[in-house]
Design an enzyme around this catalytic site. Structure first.
Site, PDB file in Angstrom:
ATOM      1  N   ASP A 116      -6.684  15.506   3.008  1.00  0.00           N
ATOM      2  CA  ASP A 116      -5.857  16.168   1.995  1.00  0.00           C
ATOM      3  C   ASP A 116      -4.389  16.101   2.404  1.00  0.00           C
ATOM      4  OD1 ASP A 116      -4.612  17.958   0.217  1.00  0.00           O
ATOM      5  OD2 ASP A 116      -6.405  19.203   0.072  1.00  0.00           O
TER       6      ASP A 116
ATOM      7  N   HIS B 289      -7.284  15.550  -1.854  1.00  0.00           N
ATOM      8  CA  HIS B 289      -7.206  16.832  -2.558  1.00  0.00           C
ATOM      9  C   HIS B 289      -8.002  16.693  -3.856  1.00  0.00           C
ATOM     10  CE1 HIS B 289      -5.374  20.768  -2.995  1.00  0.00           C
ATOM     11  NE2 HIS B 289      -4.996  20.488  -4.234  1.00  0.00           N
TER      12      HIS B 289
ATOM     13  N   SER C 266      -7.588  24.891  -4.941  1.00  0.00           N
ATOM     14  CA  SER C 266      -6.177  24.824  -4.595  1.00  0.00           C
ATOM     15  C   SER C 266      -5.485  26.166  -4.888  1.00  0.00           C
ATOM     16  CB  SER C 266      -5.529  23.656  -5.363  1.00  0.00           C
ATOM     17  OG  SER C 266      -4.268  23.343  -4.830  1.00  0.00           O
TER      18      SER C 266
END
Length: 221
Positions: free
Chosen positions: A171, A202, A117
């Site tokens: 996601d 995610h 991320s």
């Protein structure tokens, strides 16, 4: 630019490791976040894993709440109001960690920078700009802000650096279209992208861990 000295968690998979993986966590997590995944990688060789803690700072999108973050996020559209200063500050700090591994006797060609991320953003920006050839980079569930800067800032030593890029199809925090755009932007600039997509949110899946293990073994055999 003041370079922040990052606190780290370290884990070695065997005695006298001659290769290092610097692995950056996501927003609000810590250096301990990916520590449990190391045994699941089932690596045959001795590696040193370095898991830095991002500095604590206020994050605008979360109402100014102070948490560990590599940079600020001010808008749900990740392409708007990008905190370029924060990203560059974190890139400098991670580059210093790469330097530290070199000072400990690890050749640059035996160092991989990984991130999830927000950490993936920093991993991509740091590795592609590092002046000595690295082994590769791993970018999970992430995206590539201000890609045009690579045209003038990318290190010639890391042109063609192997990139493991992976994303969850479902996601909801960073849509997979962001990763697909990053893949296109990197491929257009000549980087070999090992692209993976998984039926997940995610997060990280067991299938992804197995693919990461294969990438690490191929790059650090």
């Amino acid at each position: 630019m003041d370079i922040v000295a990052l606190e780290t968690v370290e884990l070695e998979t065997g005695p006298q490791p001659d290769a290092s993986v610097i692995w950056l966590h996501g927003l609000g997590a810590s250096g301990h976040d990916f520590e449990p995944f190391v045994p699941e990688l089932k690596l045959p060789s001795a590696l040193r894993f370095v898991f830095p803690h991002a500095p604590r700072q206020a994050v605008s999108i979360n109402g100014g709440y102070v948490m560990r973050a590599w940079y600020d996020i001010a808008h749900p559209d990740l392409g708007m109001l990008v905190d370029e200063t924060g990203i560059r500050t974190s890139v400098a700090a991670v580059s210093r960690l790469i330097d530290r591994e070199r000072e400990r006797g690890v050749a640059p060609s035996r160092i991989i920078v990984a991130g999830f991320s927000q950490g993936g953003v920093i991993a991509l920006h740091a590795s592609l700009r590092y002046p000595e050839r690295l082994a590769g980079t791993i970018a999970l569930s992430t995206y590539l802000p201000f890609p045009d800067s690579l045209d003038r800032e990318a290190a010639s030593a890391n042109r063609g650096l192997p990139i493991f890029l992976a994303h969850g199809e479902h996601d909801s925090l960073i849509p997979i279209t962001q990763a697909e755009r990053a893949r296109q932007q990197l491929t257009e600039r000549g980087y070999p992208v090992d692209w993976h997509r998984y039926p997940m949110q995610h997060q990280v899946s067991r299938e992804e861990i197995a693919d990461i293990s294969a990438f690490l073994q191929a790059r650090l055999a």
